[in-house]
Design an enzyme around this catalytic site. Structure first.
Site, PDB file in Angstrom:
ATOM      1  N   TYR A 170      -5.226  15.462 -10.490  1.00 16.56           N
ATOM      2  CA  TYR A 170      -4.158  14.583 -10.971  1.00 16.56           C
ATOM      3  C   TYR A 170      -2.956  15.381 -11.481  1.00 16.56           C
ATOM      4  O   TYR A 170      -1.819  15.122 -11.055  1.00 16.56           O
ATOM      5  CB  TYR A 170      -4.717  13.663 -12.058  1.00 16.56           C
ATOM      6  CG  TYR A 170      -3.769  12.611 -12.566  1.00 16.56           C
ATOM      7  CD1 TYR A 170      -3.457  11.491 -11.802  1.00 16.56           C
ATOM      8  CD2 TYR A 170      -3.186  12.715 -13.824  1.00 16.56           C
ATOM      9  CE1 TYR A 170      -2.588  10.512 -12.269  1.00 16.56           C
ATOM     10  CE2 TYR A 170      -2.320  11.745 -14.305  1.00 16.56           C
ATOM     11  CZ  TYR A 170      -2.025  10.652 -13.527  1.00 16.56           C
ATOM     12  OH  TYR A 170      -1.160   9.686 -13.991  1.00 16.56           O
ATOM     13  N   ASP A 184       0.877  -1.167   0.000  1.00 16.59           N
ATOM     14  CA  ASP A 184       0.000   0.000   0.000  1.00 16.59           C
ATOM     15  C   ASP A 184       0.915   1.217   0.000  1.00 16.59           C
ATOM     16  O   ASP A 184       1.489   1.574   1.031  1.00 16.59           O
ATOM     17  CB  ASP A 184      -0.906   0.004   1.219  1.00 16.59           C
ATOM     18  CG  ASP A 184      -1.792   1.248   1.299  1.00 16.59           C
ATOM     19  OD1 ASP A 184      -1.657   2.142   0.439  1.00 16.59           O
ATOM     20  OD2 ASP A 184      -2.609   1.326   2.229  1.00 16.59           O
ATOM     21  N   LYS A 216       0.851  15.402  -9.742  1.00 10.15           N
ATOM     22  CA  LYS A 216       2.036  15.003 -10.490  1.00 10.15           C
ATOM     23  C   LYS A 216       3.080  16.124 -10.505  1.00 10.15           C
ATOM     24  O   LYS A 216       4.292  15.858 -10.507  1.00 10.15           O
ATOM     25  CB  LYS A 216       1.659  14.601 -11.915  1.00 10.15           C
ATOM     26  CG  LYS A 216       0.922  13.272 -12.004  1.00 10.15           C
ATOM     27  CD  LYS A 216       1.777  12.119 -11.483  1.00 10.15           C
ATOM     28  CE  LYS A 216       1.147  10.771 -11.745  1.00 10.15           C
ATOM     29  NZ  LYS A 216       1.974   9.656 -11.222  1.00 10.15           N
ATOM     30  N   SER A 253       3.593  11.765 -15.254  1.00  6.41           N
ATOM     31  CA  SER A 253       2.648  11.758 -16.372  1.00  6.41           C
ATOM     32  C   SER A 253       2.800  13.040 -17.170  1.00  6.41           C
ATOM     33  O   SER A 253       3.078  14.110 -16.604  1.00  6.41           O
ATOM     34  CB  SER A 253       1.210  11.664 -15.852  1.00  6.41           C
ATOM     35  OG  SER A 253       0.283  11.852 -16.904  1.00  6.41           O
TER      36      SER A 253
END
Length: 252
Positions: free
Chosen positions: A157, A63, A161, A144
């Protein structure tokens, strides 16, 4: 790649997709690999397949958002294989419900930062002391292209990042003199199992039309970049964010 056959590494999120391809590539290069995944069965299955091919690999549950779990996978590398030379922190997700800034809930924001920023922070806290004691090594993070592309349909998101990019540069600057290299890889559209099952043929054709390449990405494309950064051939690369994307984003 030079030097990988003597190295021990962790691949977080290694049960499927980019992580599994990376574990396969590293093992094929002779590295010893610990595969961690939130879905323990995926990690164990991928590890078993590689062991059957003669590779030195173990799998376990990880995890990434838990400091105790991150500490446990580093401890497993030390206990099973006697050291740690690189950690590929390949964790991402939490995009469900991530729309624009006026329609993204606090819960979605918190989940995205936990998976896409906090997990990498905790991985670094767990692995870095071991790398420093060993005299150096590599932290390799999966980011990303969304971090810089200006997506109007996501906010949490890309924000998370970008936080990861700050971590990459911090680790490179702070610990480079002590032999630690920190780099991130920003994949473009990579046709993993999870991505492929959610895209229509028309959508895939549209994405392909938009990039200056003959195909979309495959997990092995990212695995090759990770293997280079983990190897002795990547020794002079530090503090970089590599866009491995078929030309979908053209960057200096």
């Amino acid at each position: 790649m030079r030097g990988l056959s003597s190295k021990v590494g962790i691949v977080a999120g290694g049960g499927r997709g980019i992580g599994a391809a990376t574990a396969r590539r590293l093992a094929a290069e002779g590295a010893t690999v610990v595969i961690g995944d939130i879905v323990e069965e995926w990690a164990l299955d991928t590890a078993q397949t590689l062991r059957a091919a003669g590779c030195k690999v173990i799998g376990m549950r990880l995890d990434g958002t838990s400091a105790a779990s991150q500490a446990a996978i580093v401890a497993a590398a030390l206990a099973e294989f006697g050291g740690l030379d690189f950690y590929h922190s390949n964790l991402a997700g939490g995009t469900e419900g991530d729309i624009d800034v006026l329609n993204c809930t606090e819960e979605v924001l918190d989940r995205s930062f936990a998976i896409n920023a906090k997990s990498h922070f905790l991985a670094t806290q767990a692995a870095l002391p071991v790398l420093l004691e060993r005299g150096g090594g590599a932290m390799i993070y999966t980011s990303s292209g969304a971090a810089i592309s200006g997506n109007p349909l996501q906010v949490a998101y890309p924000m998370s990042k970008n936080a990861l990019h700050a971590l990459v540069r911090h680790v490179a600057r702070k610990f480079g003199k002590q032999g630690v290299r920190a780099n991130g890889i920003c994949p473009g559209v990579v046709m993993t199992e999870a991505v492929a099952q959610h895209l229509t043929d028309d959508y895939v054709a549209g994405m392909l039309e938009a990039i200056p390449h003959r195909r979309l990405g495959q997990p092995d494309d990212i695995a090759a970049a990770v293997a280079f950064l983990a190897s002795d051939d990547g020794e002079w690369v530090n503090g970089q964010l590599w866009h491995v994307n078929g030309g979908s984003l053209l960057r200096d």
